[in-house]
Design an enzyme around this catalytic site. Structure first.
Site, PDB file in Angstrom:
ATOM      1  N   LYS A   1       3.883   0.003   8.692  1.00 33.75           N
ATOM      2  CA  LYS A   1       3.616   1.346   8.218  1.00 33.75           C
ATOM      3  C   LYS A   1       4.463   2.413   8.415  1.00 33.75           C
ATOM      4  O   LYS A   1       5.109   2.453   9.511  1.00 33.75           O
ATOM      5  CB  LYS A   1       2.218   1.767   8.725  1.00 33.75           C
ATOM      6  CG  LYS A   1       1.457   2.683   8.103  1.00 33.75           C
ATOM      7  CD  LYS A   1       0.112   3.295   8.774  1.00 33.75           C
ATOM      8  CE  LYS A   1      -0.474   4.341   8.060  1.00 33.75           C
ATOM      9  NZ  LYS A   1      -1.751   4.413   8.600  1.00 33.75           N
TER      10      LYS A   1
ATOM     11  N   ASP B   1     -12.208   8.470  10.266  1.00 32.75           N
ATOM     12  CA  ASP B   1     -11.979   8.075   8.990  1.00 32.75           C
ATOM     13  C   ASP B   1     -12.481   6.665   8.687  1.00 32.75           C
ATOM     14  O   ASP B   1     -11.796   5.921   8.094  1.00 32.75           O
ATOM     15  CB  ASP B   1     -10.525   8.380   8.618  1.00 32.75           C
ATOM     16  CG  ASP B   1     -10.140   8.338   7.069  1.00 32.75           C
ATOM     17  OD1 ASP B   1     -11.064   8.801   6.405  1.00 32.75           O
ATOM     18  OD2 ASP B   1      -9.084   8.008   6.705  1.00 32.75           O
TER      19      ASP B   1
ATOM     20  N   GLY C   1       0.926  -1.330   0.055  1.00 29.04           N
ATOM     21  CA  GLY C   1      -0.065   0.049  -0.021  1.00 29.04           C
ATOM     22  C   GLY C   1       0.830   1.117   0.009  1.00 29.04           C
ATOM     23  O   GLY C   1       1.987   1.308   0.554  1.00 29.04           O
ATOM     24  N   ARG C   2       0.306   2.279  -0.763  1.00 30.31           N
ATOM     25  CA  ARG C   2       1.263   3.525  -0.533  1.00 30.31           C
ATOM     26  C   ARG C   2       0.197   4.617  -0.764  1.00 30.31           C
ATOM     27  O   ARG C   2      -0.940   4.459  -1.658  1.00 30.31           O
ATOM     28  CB  ARG C   2       1.953   3.684  -1.849  1.00 30.31           C
ATOM     29  CG  ARG C   2       2.878   4.510  -2.066  1.00 30.31           C
ATOM     30  CD  ARG C   2       3.652   4.800  -3.346  1.00 30.31           C
ATOM     31  NE  ARG C   2       4.403   3.553  -3.607  1.00 30.31           N
ATOM     32  CZ  ARG C   2       5.660   3.357  -3.379  1.00 30.31           C
ATOM     33  NH1 ARG C   2       6.456   4.358  -2.735  1.00 30.31           N
ATOM     34  NH2 ARG C   2       6.189   2.257  -3.516  1.00 30.31           N
ATOM     35  N   GLY C   3       0.088   5.716  -0.213  1.00 29.62           N
ATOM     36  CA  GLY C   3      -0.651   6.623   0.184  1.00 29.62           C
ATOM     37  C   GLY C   3       0.102   7.852   0.439  1.00 29.62           C
ATOM     38  O   GLY C   3       1.257   8.275   0.662  1.00 29.62           O
TER      39      GLY C   3
ATOM     40  N   THR D   1       3.824   4.640   3.190  1.00 27.73           N
ATOM     41  CA  THR D   1       3.998   3.425   2.513  1.00 27.73           C
ATOM     42  C   THR D   1       3.522   2.204   3.733  1.00 27.73           C
ATOM     43  O   THR D   1       3.899   2.322   4.912  1.00 27.73           O
ATOM     44  CB  THR D   1       5.386   2.945   1.961  1.00 27.73           C
ATOM     45  OG1 THR D   1       6.202   2.931   2.962  1.00 27.73           O
ATOM     46  CG2 THR D   1       5.534   4.067   0.965  1.00 27.73           C
ATOM     47  N   VAL D   2       2.898   1.142   3.210  1.00 34.25           N
ATOM     48  CA  VAL D   2       2.845  -0.092   4.034  1.00 34.25           C
ATOM     49  C   VAL D   2       3.479  -1.198   3.275  1.00 34.25           C
ATOM     50  O   VAL D   2       3.172  -1.435   1.957  1.00 34.25           O
ATOM     51  CB  VAL D   2       1.230  -0.479   4.221  1.00 34.25           C
ATOM     52  CG1 VAL D   2       1.159  -1.705   4.820  1.00 34.25           C
ATOM     53  CG2 VAL D   2       0.383   0.754   4.917  1.00 34.25           C
TER      54      VAL D   2
END
Length: 438
Positions: free
Chosen positions: A40, A133, A18-20, A24-25
Site C-alpha cells: 500500500k 471503517d 486497488g486504487r482509491g 494505491t495497492v
C-alpha cells in the site's frame, strides 16, 4: 513475532490491485524468497497531506497491534525510490480472493464470516483501538473462502483520543454522524451494516446524500433487514443496530450470541479428530509411526504380535460403564451367597429418603429376606453335596468296570464301561456349565 521491513532493493512492485483516495495497492514479489505480498503506497511528492497521514497512522497502529488470525498480517514498511518518485510503503499479507461485497447466500458461511469479523474487532478493541471503517470492502476472504480477515486501518484511531469523525458515511453509527462519539460501539453498528451488506450485496442505507445522513443520525429508522435471514440472524442484527449505543452489545457479548456460538462449537468439532470406533480406526495412534495412513489393518495387527507388545495406557481415554454393565459384572464376579447378602443389605435400606418404613414393616421385610437367604443357601448346599456324591458313585462304577475289564474279555462288560465313561463325561460337562452360570 518480530516484524521485519522489506527494503526496496529486496522486492519488485507488480500490477495494481486497488486504487482509491488513500493511494494505491500493488502486488509485490520478494527477491529473497519469492513471497508475494501487497504494498500500500502513496507518492510523497504528489499525495495530499491527509493521504500521507492516513498511511502513517495505519503503519503505527499495525506495528503496535499483536497479530491475530482474522486481521490482515502486517509485514513491514519502507520508503522506496522508483524513478524520480519516492513512495511511502506499507507491506501487508496478500489475499487474492477479494472482499465480501458480493452476496453471501449461505447462512452457515455467513455465520462463519461474521464470527471471524467479531473476533477480529474484539482483539482490536481490547488493544485500545477503534477501526472506524468496518464495511464489506475492508473484509477480505481468506483460506480458500473458509474465513475472512479485517483490513484497512487507515481510518483507525486510539480510544479516548479526540479526533474528528472518520469512516464511510453510509456505515457510520448515528452518534458518529451527530459528531458526539466514536468508539467500540460505533464499530458494532458498522458491523451490523456490513452483515446486511453481505446479505444483499449493497449498503444497508441507500445513498441519497445529505438525506441519508439525516436518516442515519436524526431519525428513528433502522437499516432494512432482508427477509431471507433466520430469526437468530435477525436477533443478532437487532443487538448490533440499536440506535442507543449504551444498549448495543459488545463484541464479547456477540460472540456468545447463538447466531455465532454454534458456529464456534461446530468449527471446533470439525477441527478435532473423529472418535474411533475401535483401535484400528485410530489413525494417529502409536501403530502408525512414520507410516502413512494407508497402512492396512493386518499390518497394524502384526505390530501387536511383537515381543514388546503394545502400550495400553488410557492416554486420555475415559472408561464409561452403564448401570446395566455394572450389574452384569457384579453377577459374574460374586458367588450366590455373597449376592444374597448384598441383596439383604440393600433391601434393608429405603429407596426413598423422604418416606421411611415403620418398625413392623421393616422387621417383616428383614424376616422375608432372611427366609429367602436360608432357602437359597439350603438349595445351594443340596446342589453341591448331590453333585459331590453322584460324581463319587460314577467314579466308583468306573473303577469297578475297569477292574473287571482287566480280568475278563466280556463284550457286555465293555459296553457297560463305555456307557459309564460317556455318563461321567456328560455329567462333568453339566456340572461345569452349571458352575459357570451360577
Amino acid at each position: 513475532m518480530e516484524k521485519q521491513s522489506i527494503t526496496n532493493s529486496s522486492w519488485i512492485r507488480g500490477s495494481y490491485i486497488g486504487r482509491g483516495c488513500f493511494g494505491t495497492v500493488s502486488k509485490a514479489v520478494s527477491k529473497l524468497n519469492g513471497r508475494v505480498f501487497a504494498v500500500k503506497s502513496v507518492d510523497l511528492a504528489t499525495c495530499l497531506p491527509s493521504q500521507s497521514e492516513s498511511l502513517e497512522n495505519e503503519i503505527t497502529l499495525l506495528r503496535s497491534l499483536e497479530p491475530h488470525p482474522h486481521i490482515v498480517t502486517f509485514l513491514g514498511d519502507d520508503v522506496s525510490k522508483e524513478g524520480t518518485s519516492s513512495f511511502r510503503n506499507l507491506h501487508l499479507e496478500y489475499l487474492p480472493e477479494g472482499d465480501v461485497s458480493n452476496v453471501v447466500s449461505d447462512e452457515t458461511l455467513l455465520r462463519r464470516y461474521v464470527w471471524c469479523l467479531v473476533s477480529a474487532l474484539r482483539h482490536v478493541h481490547s488493544n485500545g483501538i477503534v477501526h472506524c471503517d468496518v464495511k464489506a470492502k475492508n473484509v477480505l476472504v481468506a483460506d480458500g473462502g473458509g474465513s475472512v480477515k479485517l483490513a484497512d486501518f487507515g481510518s483507525a484511531m486510539e480510544m479516548e483520543k479526540p479526533a474528528p469523525p472518520r469512516g464511510s458515511p453510509l456505515w457510520m453509527a448515528p452518534e458518529v454522524v451527530r459528531r458526539e462519539y466514536q468508539g467500540p460501539e460505533s464499530d458494532v453498528w458498522s458491523l451490523g451494516c456490513t452483515v446486511v451488506e453481505m446479505l444483499t450485496g449493497k449498503p444497508a442505507w441507500e445513498d441519497h446524500g445529505f438525506d441519508s445522513l439525516s436518516r442515519i443520525g436524526f431519525s428513528n429508522e433502522s437499516p432494512f433487514v432482508p427477509a431471507g435471514i433466520s430469526e437468530l440472524g435477525r436477533d443478532f442484527l437487532e443487538k448490533c443496530l440499536r440506535r442507543d449505543r449504551s444498549r448495543r452489545w459488545s463484541c464479547d457479548q456477540l460472540l456468545e450470541h447463538p447466531f455465532l456460538r454454534r458456529v464456534h462449537h461446530h468449527d471446533s468439532f470439525l477441527t478435532t479428530e473423529s472418535s474411533p470406533r475401535c483401535v484400528l480406526d485410530w489413525v494417529n495412534s502409536e501403530f502408525e509411526g512414520e507410516e502413512s495412513n494407508t497402512v492396512s489393518a493386518m499390518a497394524r495387527m502384526s505390530k501387536l504380535a511383537t515381543r514388546e507388545g503394545a502400550i495400553w495406557e488410557s492416554n486420555g481415554w475415559i472408561e464409561v460403564r452403564s448401570d446395566a454393565s455394572e450389574e452384569l459384572a457384579e453377577k459374574l464376579e460374586y458367588p450366590v451367597s455373597t449376592r444374597a447378602e448384598l441383596q439383604l443389605n440393600i433391601s434393608s435400606v429405603s429407596s426413598d429418603d423422604s418416606v421411611s418404613p415403620s418398625g413392623s414393616e421393616e422387621s417383616a421385610s428383614v424376616m422375608t429376606c432372611e427366609v429367602s437367604l436360608v432357602l437359597l443357601l439350603v438349595v445351594e448346599n443340596i446342589q453341591i453335596y448331590a453333585t459331590f456324591y453322584i460324581r463319587i458313585i460314577v467314579r466308583m462304577l468306573y473303577c469297578c468296570c475297569c477292574y473287571h475289564h482287566q480280568s475278563s474279555n466280556n463284550k457286555k462288560l465293555r459296553k457297560y464301561l463305555s456307557f459309564i465313561l460317556s455318563l461321567n463325561f456328560l455329567f462333568v460337562i453339566a456340572c461345569d456349565s452349571d458352575r459357570s452360570i451360577s
